[in-house]
Scaffold this motif. Structure first.
Motif, PDB file in Angstrom:
ATOM      1  N   UNK A  40      -1.128  -0.461  -3.349  1.00  0.00           N
ATOM      2  CA  UNK A  40      -0.609  -1.337  -2.302  1.00  0.00           C
ATOM      3  C   UNK A  40      -1.732  -1.858  -1.411  1.00  0.00           C
ATOM      4  N   UNK A  41      -2.602  -0.986  -0.976  1.00  0.00           N
ATOM      5  CA  UNK A  41      -3.695  -1.385  -0.094  1.00  0.00           C
ATOM      6  C   UNK A  41      -4.613  -2.399  -0.778  1.00  0.00           C
ATOM      7  N   UNK A  42      -4.919  -2.156  -2.048  1.00  0.00           N
ATOM      8  CA  UNK A  42      -5.781  -3.092  -2.779  1.00  0.00           C
ATOM      9  C   UNK A  42      -5.122  -4.463  -2.897  1.00  0.00           C
ATOM     10  N   UNK A  43      -3.820  -4.470  -3.211  1.00  0.00           N
ATOM     11  CA  UNK A  43      -3.123  -5.748  -3.370  1.00  0.00           C
ATOM     12  C   UNK A  43      -2.927  -6.456  -2.028  1.00  0.00           C
ATOM     13  N   UNK A  44      -2.776  -5.692  -0.957  1.00  0.00           N
ATOM     14  CA  UNK A  44      -2.673  -6.323   0.361  1.00  0.00           C
ATOM     15  C   UNK A  44      -3.946  -7.084   0.692  1.00  0.00           C
ATOM     16  N   UNK A  45      -5.100  -6.500   0.372  1.00  0.00           N
ATOM     17  CA  UNK A  45      -6.362  -7.205   0.609  1.00  0.00           C
ATOM     18  C   UNK A  45      -6.417  -8.469  -0.228  1.00  0.00           C
ATOM     19  N   UNK A  46      -5.969  -8.372  -1.458  1.00  0.00           N
ATOM     20  CA  UNK A  46      -5.998  -9.526  -2.361  1.00  0.00           C
ATOM     21  C   UNK A  46      -5.067 -10.641  -1.883  1.00  0.00           C
TER      22      UNK A  46
END
Length: 689
Positions: A40-46
């Protein structure tokens, strides 16, 4: 993005000199295994996510029983989000009480008009007036404020969630007792109540406060003023709960702003948001676009009204959908371009944060088929790609727009919650009356004419507006009637419609004939209503036709010009649409029937011309493109939002400014179908106010 004269509306963990839109969603990590959180955190940055709402429905996780608190998981979530550069709008989690509370205290459960208990199993199964519920809710609010008030991720407090969405009306004994207190405060005495409710009718007279009840199931039509007062009371009861939670939060965390998510869709919600707007540090709204023709116009109307409730200052779009919802009979997905268009239309009308429900689409539960930023298909899906592109547009192309107010228009549509409530009840001349539809009809006519119009609650100032349309203003206190007269005598141009000015604030018919205090202003008297059956129309001599309503009108002032007459039936030859000019240059027009879109737009064009209010779009774009304007307010720069109302490309020739966006809508001077573009324009210092 500070609001002038108030605290920062969001505490961003960033350089305060850098403008930035809020972008994100409701985030519900408690629905997912721990290993999903890192993705989730990685995709939020993306995706460019900058803020998420957390904890909305987590009461049972935070306090699993009366004796145990469990903040460990939320501690970790808050820390992870902060480390990810993501701010948190932290909910107080009071929207749905846990099973242990309703089992131990079933007296917190709402009761329907027919005496049935609303049982747990869904959400919002609590009485707004329950002292037991209030006590447990405030214990949770206090615990959250004490624990997270100093957390660096915390940007704002989110009180409850969609207050009144499912529990607006409660007819329990708690509600009855609170209703009596409310009535005593309003009327002072039982005699005052009897006068206001006209209780000599049907032998309803009360001798003691304990005899007064909510409008529960009765043998026939319940007292109309009792119904109206109970709606007022129910809105106030939820507002009082908002205040109670807010005061705990302000006591413990005075520097953290507080909001709650309104549900302005159309305008006739049960909650009187015109009364609620002053209770929050910044206005927030949830909106779900209506599929099909006219959906984008209703979205624009609702976003515009939200901006009106916010006083023109930036506000927060707390929820909308990336694609399909799950709660209509049929739930189609959004067409290409609509995710960006819907989002940016809210931005056009003042939203400084754009958030969705929700971040990751649920795998189970009642909303598992509701779309999300990360859908069931995962991040490789077109929905996620569109959401990520919108995040880029907000962060890169439109960053300079953030924090700017919307610039007032020269025309306005006025809405009144109490009139909307009053015309929806029973025992009226027609059950086809719809204040929300009538207001939206006139707003759509402005869009068709290419003229910007603000949508304002009836209590807002009309100063600086050249033309004000106040449709179906049924409940008309003398004070509001006086404001209308002052507006017209001061040079303003008013348009009102059928079934306006009929009753006072106690729902008593104004004496002397319809439309009450507006008779002299309009220069006419309505001798009798003539509502029209469904499917029946009344022809007018200008080639138009009206539905829903007609009036038997007598023109009483030679200065009243008849713009259209009824052409057939027993009203043939009588006035249908009028306009009265007054000394000082103002005028007051009356429309006694519901016109179709083409003829309403044509009539509005005549009234705009008489009022000296012109379109800001060139002729070939009027009706095809919507214009909304934000700016620095000092005449330095404006941002023109241009939304394509059609399903065809539109060439944007003849317009000033430099495009700020590419993929969001405009390419080489062409606005894509369902597209929306933004241009930077040198300021003109124009607008109302």
């Amino acid at each position: 993005m500070p609001l002038a004269g108030s605290r920062d509306w969001l505490r961003w963990p960033r350089d305060p000199d850098r403008r930035r839109f809020g972008y994100g969603a409701d985030y519900n990590p408690e629905q997912w295994p721990r290993e999903v959180w890192e993705e989730d955190l990685r995709l939020m940055r993306r995706a460019g996510v900058t803020i998420v709402t957390v904890g909305v429905f987590s009461w049972s996780r935070l306090r699993p029983d009366p004796y145990t608190w469990d903040f460990g998981w939320l501690d970790e979530v808050m820390d992870l989000l902060h480390g990810n550069g993501t701010a948190v709008d932290l909910a107080t989690a009071t929207a749905s009480p846990p099973a242990w509370l309703t089992t131990a205290h079933p007296e917190v459960l709402p009761v329907t008009r027919t005496g049935e208990t609303v049982w747990p199993g869904a959400r919002q199964h609590w009485r707004p007036t329950s002292p037991v519920f209030r006590r447990y809710a405030l214990e949770l609010v206090e615990a959250l404020a004490e624990r997270y008030g100093g957390h660096p991720a915390l940007a704002a407090w989110h009180v409850s969630n969609e207050l009144g969405c499912h529990n607006f009306y409660d007819y329990s004994d708690d509600a009855a007792a609170a209703f009596r207190v409310w009535l005593r405060d309003r009327y002072g005495s039982v005699d005052g109540l009897n006068r206001a409710w006209a209780t000599d009718f049907w032998s309803q007279r009360y001798g003691d406060w304990e005899q007064v009840l909510p409008p529960r199931l009765a043998a026939s039509h319940v007292n109309p003023t009792q119904q109206l007062d109970f709606t007022r009371f129910s809105s106030d009861a939820l507002r009082d709960h908002l205040r109670a939670e807010r005061e705990v939060l302000r006591r413990i965390t005075p520097d953290v702003p507080v909001t709650t998510n309104f549900m302005v869709m159309g305008h006739v919600s049960e909650m009187n948001y015109a009364d609620w707007a002053g209770e929050v540090d910044f206005v927030s709204n949830d909106h779900y676009v209506r599929p099909g023709p006219g959906g984008a116009d209703e979205l624009s109307f609702s976003a515009n009204l939200t901006g009106g409730l916010a006083g023109g200052r930036p506000w927060y779009l707390m929820e909308h959908s990336t694609s399909a919802v799950n709660w209509r009979a049929v739930n189609p997905p959004k067409a290409p371009g609509e995710l960006a268009r819907d989002s940016l239309l809210h931005v056009a009308h003042g939203a400084d944060a754009v958030c969705f429900f929700q971040w990751r689409q649920s795998a189970a539960g009642a909303e598992k088929y509701h779309s999300a930023m990360v859908p069931h298909a995962g991040p490789q899906s077109p929905v996620f790609a569109d959401a990520a592109e919108l995040g880029r547009v907000l962060a890169e192309d439109l960053a300079e727009v953030a924090g700017t107010p919307r610039l007032p228009a020269r025309a306005a549509v006025v809405v009144d919650w109490e009139s909307g409530w009053a015309v929806r009840r029973d025992s009226l001349p027609s059950s086809l009356l719809d204040a929300q539809r009538e207001a939206l009809d006139w707003y759509t006519a402005f869009l068709g004419a290419g003229v910007r119009a603000d949508v304002l609650p009836v209590g807002a100032s009309w100063e600086g507006y050249g033309l004000v349309v106040a449709p179906l203003l049924h409940v008309l206190p003398e004070a509001t009637a006086g404001r209308l007269e002052d507006y017209v005598s001061g040079g303003g141009h008013l348009v009102t419609t059928y079934f306006s000015g009929i009753v006072d604030e106690d729902d008593h018919v104004h004496p002397g004939g319809y439309p009450g205090p507006l008779r002299d202003l309009l220069g006419l008297r309505v001798d009798e209503f003539a509502p029209l059956d469904e499917g029946v129309s009344a022809a007018l001599d200008d080639g138009s036709a009206g539905t829903v309503w007609s009036d038997r009108i007598t023109v009483t002032d030679p200065a009243t010009e008849v713009l259209a007459r009824y052409a057939d039936g027993h009203l043939a030859g009588r006035a249908a649409v009028t306009r009265r000019a007054v000394p000082g240059g103002g005028s007051a027009a009356y429309v006694s029937t519901r016109l179709d879109e083409e003829h309403r737009t044509a009539l509005l064009g005549r009234l705009l011309e008489a009022a000296g209010v012109g379109a800001e779009l060139p002729g070939h774009l009027r009706g095809r493109v919507e214009l909304a304007v934000r700016g620095d307010g000092g005449g330095g720069v404006e941002y023109h939002f241009l939304a394509n109302r059609t399903e065809e490309p539109v060439v944007l020739d003849g317009l000033p400014g430099t495009p700020l966006t590419g993929s969001a809508g405009e390419a080489d001077g062409v606005l894509a179908p369902r597209g929306i573009a933004v241009r930077r324009v040198p300021g003109r210092g124009a607008g109302a106010g």
